[in-house]
Design an enzyme around this catalytic site. Structure first.
Site, short mmCIF file in Angstrom:
data_model
loop_
_atom_site.label_atom_id
_atom_site.label_comp_id
_atom_site.label_asym_id
_atom_site.label_seq_id
_atom_site.Cartn_x
_atom_site.Cartn_y
_atom_site.Cartn_z
N GLN A 11 0.84 -1.19 0.00
CA GLN A 11 0.00 0.00 0.00
C GLN A 11 0.88 1.25 0.00
O GLN A 11 1.89 1.32 0.68
CB GLN A 11 -0.87 -0.04 1.25
CG GLN A 11 -2.01 0.94 1.28
CD GLN A 11 -2.94 0.66 2.45
OE1 GLN A 11 -3.04 -0.46 2.92
NE2 GLN A 11 -3.61 1.68 2.93
N SER A 90 4.33 -6.14 2.95
CA SER A 90 3.03 -5.96 3.60
C SER A 90 1.91 -6.55 2.74
O SER A 90 1.89 -7.76 2.51
CB SER A 90 2.80 -4.48 3.90
OG SER A 90 1.64 -4.29 4.68
N LEU A 91 1.01 -5.72 2.25
CA LEU A 91 -0.06 -6.20 1.37
C LEU A 91 0.50 -7.03 0.22
O LEU A 91 -0.10 -8.02 -0.22
CB LEU A 91 -0.85 -5.02 0.82
CG LEU A 91 -1.79 -5.33 -0.35
CD1 LEU A 91 -2.96 -6.15 0.11
CD2 LEU A 91 -2.23 -4.05 -1.03
N HIS A 196 0.93 -1.83 11.03
CA HIS A 196 2.01 -2.71 11.50
C HIS A 196 2.46 -2.33 12.90
O HIS A 196 3.64 -2.30 13.21
CB HIS A 196 3.17 -2.73 10.50
CG HIS A 196 2.78 -3.39 9.21
ND1 HIS A 196 2.55 -4.75 9.12
CD2 HIS A 196 2.52 -2.87 7.98
CE1 HIS A 196 2.17 -5.03 7.88
NE2 HIS A 196 2.13 -3.93 7.19
N GLN A 245 1.14 -10.77 10.67
CA GLN A 245 1.70 -9.74 9.79
C GLN A 245 0.99 -8.40 9.92
O GLN A 245 1.59 -7.34 9.77
CB GLN A 245 1.64 -10.24 8.34
CG GLN A 245 2.38 -9.39 7.34
CD GLN A 245 1.50 -9.05 6.15
OE1 GLN A 245 0.33 -8.72 6.31
NE2 GLN A 245 2.07 -9.12 4.97
#
Length: 308
Positions: A11, A90-91, A196, A245
């Protein structure tokens, strides 16, 4: 030639018009967008292709980004290039799971639609994130451990660029301490919450039943987890790591270093922007990076294949 990694951005790399040329030129890519719309009930093509405010709202950004990455991956597959390992920031880890064939597209879209929604809803008032430039990770970790309040590292992106996350006051205090300790700059990020961070743990817990409802396939192509910065080879670990995560630090630099140590010397970034390619230059300039975000970039893949 050594090993090839397919890597996927997270993102923040989104922009209006992303993926449109793939959708127009490849039937396989259009079918990805149609499937995402069918699974989520959202106008994903409109979100990705047209100027709109929703593209930068987490609950819409995440499914838009993953759909683009999945469509671009299908186009890369048409060239015949295959990865030895995958990873995503991440994503982007869900793009890696698609490339490793751990998740079906239907399940990935279903999970990410909920992930974006739950993360948006779990955002507490007063959360913030900041980039810390020009300071080693070990120094940042040490200072954060001595800071009052909830503040931690969100992303270990590359040498000289770490992102911190947490309660706004705690982040501001940490930024002041980090600058006093020698950080070149600290920059508050324009984000809708402290991603996060342990403050997002509730979103991970809400995501758990969605994750466990998915079919996790055998891992034929290993991928590297953001949580551990190591290979995941056991399918039983996948859901647990994806739950963690959401609220854990993204160990991107460590993940890349792990792949390089194992002989990976070509990184193909698949998705909008060139964020990961930029990080790669700061992590290790000796490796080769190829960015695929436009249809003309597929020529770089064909050239790579011809060199083998």
């Amino acid at each position: 030639m050594g090993k090839i990694a397919f890597v996927f951005p997270g993102q923040g790399a989104q922009y209006a018009g992303m993926g449109k040329d793939f959708c127009e030129q490849f039937r396989e890519c259009l079918e990805v967008f149609l499937l995402a719309e069918q699974v989520t009930g959202l106008p994903v093509r409109e979100l990705c292709f047209e100027e709109n405010e929703r593209l930068n709202i987490t609950e819409y950004t995440q499914i838009a980004m993953l759909t683009c990455e999945a469509a671009m991956l299908e186009a890369v597959k048409q060239t015949g290039l295959k990865p030895d390992v995958t990873a995503g920031l991440s994503l982007g880890e869900y793009g890696a799971l698609l490339a490793s064939e751990v998740l079906s597209m239907e399940d990935a879209f279903r999970i990410v639609r909920k992930r974006g929604l739950y993360m948006q809803e779990a955002v507490p008032e007063g959360g913030a994130m900041a980039a810390v430039l020009g300071m080693e990770a070990e120094e940042i970790d040490e200072i954060l451990h001595g800071t009052d309040g909830t503040v931690s590292v969100a992303n270990y992106n590359c040498p000289g660029q770490i992102v911190i996350t947490g309660e706004t006051e705690a982040v501001n205090r940490a930024c002041a301490l980090l600058k006093e300790a020698g950080a070149k700059r600290t920059v508050l990020l324009k984000v809708s919450g402290p991603f996060h961070s342990p403050l997002l743990q509730e979103a991970g817990e809400r995501l758990w039943p969605v994750l466990t409802a998915a079919v996790i396939h055998d891992i034929r192509i290993p991928y590297v987890s953001n949580v551990t910065a190591d290979y995941v080879r056991d399918p039983s670990q996948v859901c647990t790591l994806l739950r963690q995560q959401v609220s854990s630090s993204v160990k991107w630099q460590q993940s890349v270093e792990r792949m390089i140590a194992d002989g990976t010397d070509i990184f193909v970034e698949i998705g909008p922007g060139k964020t990961l390619s930029g990080f790669m230059r700061k992590i290790d300039r000796s490796v080769r990076t190829i960015s695929v975000e436009k249809t003309e970039d597929l020529e770089k893949i064909r050239k790579l294949i011809s060199e083998e």
